[in-house]
Write a protein that holds these residues in place. Structure first.
Motif, PDB file in Angstrom:
ATOM      1  N   LEU A  97      22.865  74.447  35.432  1.00 31.36           N
ATOM      2  CA  LEU A  97      23.816  73.429  35.298  1.00 31.36           C
ATOM      3  C   LEU A  97      24.918  73.793  34.111  1.00 31.36           C
ATOM      4  N   LEU A 195      27.187  67.555  40.827  1.00 30.96           N
ATOM      5  CA  LEU A 195      26.009  67.885  41.436  1.00 30.96           C
ATOM      6  C   LEU A 195      25.198  66.797  42.237  1.00 30.96           C
ATOM      7  N   ALA A 254      20.050  66.858  36.685  1.00 38.81           N
ATOM      8  CA  ALA A 254      21.322  66.345  36.449  1.00 38.81           C
ATOM      9  C   ALA A 254      21.414  64.902  35.577  1.00 38.81           C
TER      10      ALA A 254
END
Length: 264
Positions: A97, A195, A254
């Motif tokens: 990420l 995400l 996330a």
């Protein structure tokens, strides 16, 4: 646009948002061996840099892996430390990420924000079943509170529909969500929000997690009310459950990154 938001590997964009599919793509080439002994985090001028044996770790595009807070950098460092003989990016969701944020989102922040707003215009929480009654009740219990929060906290009053026929959302509601998103346009936070939005099909669930209105696990379960209902009545498919497990891992990563970004 969404290709930019997927993981970056060997300097090339991967175009599949499904974590299991990404894993299959990544396994086409041998995993690299772990080449470092020590992982550390050092303060830099504008953030915190992850280092491997004293040398800065880099993204696939050769940018420094530098994160805004020490807590966020430690998450990435922890994933590097956890690697054993081989380095498996599939087991490093925060690192992936971060790569996406640095190599992709930083250049395309406005487009990413607009993509989240597109999700909001057809948000999962706005499309309700008309039957059976048990499913209708579960959707109401899992989703109504988030819609109430969006109305009171964001000023976004969204329309509901039964079934899958598209319902137009008020321009004022989408504008209010956009106004809420604008101060959250730093690449790491925006990448994490995007995400979570794409994994759940709901910008509202992602924003509720970011605001602390819902924890990530509760939001994840809310996004799968329909799927869980089907599983209870028709059973589960092992391949589908493996995909879901991989997506859940990325969702929780996330959320951890967003939490870490809030801590100096």
């Amino acid at each position: 646009m969404r290709d930019i938001l997927n993981d970056l590997d060997a300097g090339k964009y991967l175009s599949d948002p499904d974590p299991v599919r990404r894993a299959q793509i990544q396994m086409r080439t041998p995993l690299p061996k772990r080449f470092y002994e020590k992982v550390s985090v050092d303060r830099a001028e504008t953030g915190h840099v992850v280092k491997l044996d004293g040398k800065p770790a880099r993204t696939p595009a050769r940018a420094l892996i530098e994160l805004p807070t020490e807590k966020a950098a430690l998450l990435v460092a922890g994933e590097f430390s956890a690697q054993e003989e081989m380095i498996n990016p599939v087991t490093m969701p925060v690192m992936r990420l971060a790569n996406t944020a640095i190599d992709g989102v930083a250049r395309e922040a406005d487009a990413v924000l607009e993509d989240i707003l597109r999700f909001a215009s057809s948000d999962l929480l706005c499309y309700r079943a008309d039957a059976p009654e048990g499913l209708v009740q579960r959707q109401n219990e899992a989703w109504d509170g988030v819609l109430d929060w969006a109305r009171s906290a964001l000023g976004a009053r969204l329309n509901l529909a039964e079934g899958v026929i598209h319902v137009d959302q008020p321009r004022e509601a989408i504008a209010a969500i956009g106004l809420h998103l604008r101060p959250r346009s730093d690449p790491f936070r925006l990448a994490a929000l995007h995400l979570m939005t794409s994994l759940t099909g709901s910008a509202l669930l992602a924003l509720a997690v970011e605001a602390g209105e819902r924890d990530a696990e509760t939001a994840w379960k809310a996004a799968h009310v329909d799927e869980d209902w089907q599983i209870e009545h028709w059973g589960q498919d092992s391949e589908a459950m493996a995909r879901r497990s991989a997506r859940r891992r990325d969702m929780l990563a996330a959320a951890r990154l967003i939490e870490a970004l809030n801590q100096d």
